[in-house]
Design a protein around this motif. Structure first.
Motif, mmCIF file in Angstrom:
data_model
loop_
_atom_site.group_PDB
_atom_site.id
_atom_site.type_symbol
_atom_site.label_atom_id
_atom_site.label_comp_id
_atom_site.label_asym_id
_atom_site.label_seq_id
_atom_site.Cartn_x
_atom_site.Cartn_y
_atom_site.Cartn_z
ATOM 1 N N LEU A 75 0.859 -1.175 0.000
ATOM 2 C CA LEU A 75 0.000 0.000 0.000
ATOM 3 C C LEU A 75 0.893 1.222 0.000
ATOM 4 N N LYS A 76 0.668 2.101 -0.958
ATOM 5 C CA LYS A 76 1.361 3.377 -0.960
ATOM 6 C C LYS A 76 0.372 4.394 -0.390
ATOM 7 N N ILE A 77 0.734 4.987 0.737
ATOM 8 C CA ILE A 77 -0.189 5.879 1.434
ATOM 9 C C ILE A 77 0.494 7.194 1.787
ATOM 10 N N THR A 109 -0.099 0.151 11.693
ATOM 11 C CA THR A 109 -1.513 -0.086 11.373
ATOM 12 C C THR A 109 -1.668 -0.904 10.095
ATOM 13 N N PHE A 110 -0.967 -0.523 9.046
ATOM 14 C CA PHE A 110 -1.198 -1.151 7.747
ATOM 15 C C PHE A 110 -0.342 -2.377 7.478
ATOM 16 N N SER A 111 0.772 -2.572 8.174
ATOM 17 C CA SER A 111 1.593 -3.768 7.929
ATOM 18 C C SER A 111 0.890 -5.026 8.428
ATOM 19 N N VAL A 118 -7.521 -3.710 3.242
ATOM 20 C CA VAL A 118 -7.127 -2.372 2.817
ATOM 21 C C VAL A 118 -8.137 -1.809 1.810
ATOM 22 N N ILE A 119 -8.700 -2.688 1.013
ATOM 23 C CA ILE A 119 -9.678 -2.239 0.012
ATOM 24 C C ILE A 119 -11.068 -2.092 0.634
ATOM 25 N N TYR A 153 -3.547 6.888 -1.754
ATOM 26 C CA TYR A 153 -3.938 5.582 -1.248
ATOM 27 C C TYR A 153 -3.987 4.621 -2.426
ATOM 28 N N VAL A 154 -2.885 3.927 -2.665
ATOM 29 C CA VAL A 154 -2.772 3.045 -3.831
ATOM 30 C C VAL A 154 -2.348 1.662 -3.358
#
Length: 156
Positions: A75-77, A109-111, A118-119, A153-154
């Protein structure tokens, strides 16, 4: 017989006088308590409203970061921090917030999230991230950050 009636009337008026005074004292007591309660509410509720709504001080845009997701992919955030007037140096210029704590919160949070999360749970993850960042930037019960905004947010 007329003396009996006079005695009955005398006892009735003697009993009504204390009852009337009791009612008056009861009404006055209730009124005093109501006024005291209203005064307490208006005096002390103002301070809580000010503490609950910090003033806006500015924005700090963080560079986007790529985070590896738990189930593969990444995720690129990118986020922007909405910081308070307290973090801006009290409105006297300079200040702002450093992004190190926010980057740490993003990674933690995102790892742990899976690509499907995420989606599908984007808003829930944002809320969790925002709460972590606000907690990380709170010093002596004074929040330095009041919100976050996604700028990128990719997923892949």
């Amino acid at each position: 017989m007329s003396k009996d009636k006079d005695k009955d009337k005398a006892t009735e008026t003697d009993e009504e006088a204390p009852k009337g005074k009791k009612k008056l004292f009861l009404i006055i007591g209730v009124a005093v308590l109501a006024i005291a309660g209203a005064a307490y509410f208006f005096v002390f509720s103002g301070g809580e409203a000010e503490a609950a709504a910090p003033e806006h001080g500015g924005y700090t845009a963080l560079e986007p970061i790529a985070v590896n997701l738990a189930g593969g992919g990444y995720l690129k955030i990118g986020i922007t921090l909405d910081y308070t007037l307290a973090a801006a140096g009290g409105g006297h210029g300079g200040g702002g917030v450093d992004g190190a704590k926010a980057y740490d919160a993003i990674i933690s949070t995102f790892s742990q999230a899976k690509p499907a999360d995420v989606i599908s749970a984007r808003d829930a993850l944002k809320e969790a991230l925002e709460q972590k960042i606000i907690a990380a930037y709170t010093e002596h019960d004074v929040p330095m950050v009041m919100g976050i905004y996604y700028t990128e947010y990719v997923t892949q």
